[in-house]
Write a protein that holds these residues in place. Structure first.
Motif, mmCIF file in Angstrom:
data_model
loop_
_atom_site.group_PDB
_atom_site.id
_atom_site.type_symbol
_atom_site.label_atom_id
_atom_site.label_comp_id
_atom_site.label_asym_id
_atom_site.label_seq_id
_atom_site.Cartn_x
_atom_site.Cartn_y
_atom_site.Cartn_z
ATOM 1 N N GLY A 1 5.022 -2.281 3.082
ATOM 2 C CA GLY A 1 4.528 -3.606 3.462
ATOM 3 C C GLY A 1 5.272 -4.751 2.800
ATOM 4 N N GLY A 2 5.424 -5.847 3.527
ATOM 5 C CA GLY A 2 6.046 -7.054 2.997
ATOM 6 C C GLY A 2 5.372 -8.285 3.569
ATOM 7 N N TYR A 3 4.368 -8.072 4.382
ATOM 8 C CA TYR A 3 3.650 -9.138 5.073
ATOM 9 C C TYR A 3 2.407 -9.514 4.277
ATOM 10 C CZ TYR A 3 0.500 -11.036 8.695
ATOM 11 O OH TYR A 3 -0.389 -11.797 9.401
ATOM 12 N N PHE A 4 1.602 -8.528 3.940
ATOM 13 C CA PHE A 4 0.357 -8.769 3.199
ATOM 14 C C PHE A 4 0.671 -8.667 1.708
ATOM 15 C CE2 PHE A 4 -3.943 -7.986 1.658
ATOM 16 C CZ PHE A 4 -4.701 -8.803 2.469
ATOM 17 N N THR B 1 -4.138 -10.726 7.327
ATOM 18 C CA THR B 1 -5.276 -9.804 7.330
ATOM 19 C C THR B 1 -4.826 -8.359 7.153
ATOM 20 O OG1 THR B 1 -5.151 -9.676 9.742
ATOM 21 C CG2 THR B 1 -6.683 -11.283 8.816
ATOM 22 N N GLU B 2 -5.706 -7.576 6.565
ATOM 23 C CA GLU B 2 -5.494 -6.134 6.488
ATOM 24 C C GLU B 2 -6.844 -5.456 6.716
ATOM 25 O OE1 GLU B 2 -2.268 -4.043 4.340
ATOM 26 O OE2 GLU B 2 -3.857 -3.737 2.867
ATOM 27 N N ARG B 3 -6.899 -4.629 7.751
ATOM 28 C CA ARG B 3 -8.160 -3.983 8.151
ATOM 29 C C ARG B 3 -8.236 -2.567 7.620
ATOM 30 N NH1 ARG B 3 -6.016 -7.179 11.894
ATOM 31 N NH2 ARG B 3 -7.266 -8.364 13.395
ATOM 32 N N PHE B 4 -9.405 -2.218 7.087
ATOM 33 C CA PHE B 4 -9.622 -0.866 6.573
ATOM 34 C C PHE B 4 -10.290 0.048 7.597
ATOM 35 C CE2 PHE B 4 -9.759 -1.091 1.642
ATOM 36 C CZ PHE B 4 -8.511 -1.674 1.630
ATOM 37 N N GLY B 5 -10.715 -0.504 8.747
ATOM 38 C CA GLY B 5 -11.430 0.326 9.728
ATOM 39 C C GLY B 5 -12.931 0.172 9.585
ATOM 40 N N GLY B 6 -13.673 1.032 10.297
ATOM 41 C CA GLY B 6 -15.122 0.856 10.368
ATOM 42 C C GLY B 6 -15.857 1.472 9.193
ATOM 43 N N SER C 1 -3.964 5.373 4.467
ATOM 44 C CA SER C 1 -3.335 4.305 3.690
ATOM 45 C C SER C 1 -4.307 3.791 2.630
ATOM 46 C CB SER C 1 -2.958 3.145 4.615
ATOM 47 O OG SER C 1 -2.043 3.573 5.601
ATOM 48 N N HIS D 1 0.828 -1.190 0.000
ATOM 49 C CA HIS D 1 0.000 0.000 0.000
ATOM 50 C C HIS D 1 0.873 1.255 0.000
ATOM 51 C CE1 HIS D 1 0.690 -0.544 4.378
ATOM 52 N NE2 HIS D 1 0.573 0.767 4.450
ATOM 53 N N GLU E 1 -12.101 -9.479 10.863
ATOM 54 C CA GLU E 1 -11.925 -10.240 12.104
ATOM 55 C C GLU E 1 -12.892 -11.422 12.163
ATOM 56 O OE1 GLU E 1 -11.799 -7.446 15.364
ATOM 57 O OE2 GLU E 1 -9.914 -6.582 14.625
ATOM 58 N N THR F 1 -12.946 -3.685 9.327
ATOM 59 C CA THR F 1 -12.423 -4.400 10.491
ATOM 60 C C THR F 1 -13.333 -5.544 10.943
ATOM 61 O OG1 THR F 1 -11.193 -2.482 11.206
ATOM 62 C CG2 THR F 1 -11.729 -4.102 12.903
ATOM 63 N N ALA F 2 -14.646 -5.291 11.069
ATOM 64 C CA ALA F 2 -15.545 -6.334 11.565
ATOM 65 C C ALA F 2 -15.587 -7.515 10.596
ATOM 66 C CB ALA F 2 -16.948 -5.769 11.767
#
Lengths: 245, 90
Positions: A105-108, A240-245, A60, A44, A222, A218-219
């Motif tokens: 990033g290098g994980y996702f 996982t990558e969370r974008f928030g609510g 992001s 990202h 998860e 996020t919900a």
């Protein structure tokens, strides 16, 4: 670990908007010309906006185009109460400049060398990094099995619909879309929210040891990650990558 | 899921701020929580970015692992909650 050739501290750079296109009622695809060097599918960038009084806000955004493509593309969902997205969707035009830093990033991250099978699970605009992975899969001629389960609200909300239909025709690629709010007559995809039962049916089973990537609100992320681990996927392979609510 | 939980992000969202400072790919760095001893990749840590600073917590025990604050001209990083950072070298 996957990484760029030379790692250095990030700095802010100016990017030129080369295209600004509304893709769905709530999402825009913004193409940028910028010299970042090669990025990896799943990485990202951060975008920074500066107000005239010096106040700054940053967010992001996943890169939605493959490194083999000419522009660095973002998918921006307009959040009505957002601080950054309404500017990017409503005010920004082709030819304008914005500040960004990355790639990050290098994980996702997935690239052809990591092989398959790969299960991608997206909620809404969380499909953005997976568009980059799908384009890269094609450009690299990968024979890894790549399967996308994508949850959208309605048919009009499906991001990059035409490209996804084209990817679905390629060997080794499966595109499985579920609509959560309304489905048109004759809809051949899935209907309803991604839940444990749908995951058990639609996801490459744990016995085949897929690498799993989950991206979205996020919900959503998860809930999906928890259900996958309960279905026997190792926590370490569910990224996982969370974008928030 | 309550309002605060819905805004929870993960370490991917803090990576740009950290790479302003650290010249390594930070999301793959493994952090050990000083509270419970659990180890996770930075990408797996939970991040709350709505505060004036960025608060990064342990996904196992929710203790604060790192805090970042940006003020004009500097970044402050509080690493009290990180017992170790294991940084892959290439």
């Amino acid at each position: 670990m996957v990484g760029a050739a030379i790692q250095r501290r990030l700095t802010w750079q100016v990017a030129q908007v080369s295209a600004h296109v509304r893709d769905t009622p709530r999402c825009w695809r913004i193409s940028l010309d910028v010299e970042l060097g090669a990025w990896l599918p799943g990485q990202h960038i951060d975008v920074r906006l500066t107000a005239s009084d010096g106040y700054q806000a940053q967010r992001s955004y996943s890169i939605a185009s493959a490194p083999e493509e000419r522009t660095l593309d973002l998918v921006v969902e307009r959040l009505d109460d957002g601080e950054v997205s309404p500017y990017l969707t409503d005010e920004l035009r082709a030819g304008d400049a914005i500040e960004l830093r990355g790639p990050i990033g290098g994980y996702f991250v997935w690239q052809a060398g990591l092989g398959g099978p790969v299960q991608l699970i997206a909620g809404g605009s969380g499909v953005a990094p997976f568009l980059a992975m799908l384009e890269h899969h094609q450009a690299a001629g990968s024979d890894a099995r790549l399967s996308l389960l994508y949850s959208a609200r309605a048919e009009d909300d499906i991001i990059a619909r035409e490209r996804l239909d084209e990817h679905a025709q390629r060997a080794g690629v499966e595109i499985d879309i579920t609509l959560t709010r309304e489905a048109p007559d004759g809809w051949k995809g899935r209907i309803g929210r991604v839940d444990a039962a749908m995951l058990a049916e639609a996801v490459i089973p744990a016995s085949e040891q897929p690498q799993v990537f989950v991206c979205g609100p996020t919900a959503f992320v998860e809930g999906v990650a928890e259900a996958l681990v309960a279905q026997g996927h190792a926590p370490a392979v569910v990224k996982t990558e969370r974008f928030g609510g | 899921m309550d309002h605060i939980a819905a805004h929870r992000l993960d370490g991917n969202a803090a990576a740009g701020r950290l790479e302003d400072v650290f010249a390594v790919e930070i999301t793959s760095v493994r952090a050990t929580c000083n509270g419970c001893g659990a180890t996770a990749a930075v990408a797996e840590l939970t991040v709350y970015a709505d505060a004036p600073g960025t608060v990064i917590r342990c996904p196992s025990c929710e203790a604060v692992v790192m805090r970042l604050a940006q003020v004009p001209g500097s970044t402050w990083i509080d690493l009290r909650g990180a017992r170790t950072l294991q940084i892959p070298l290439r």
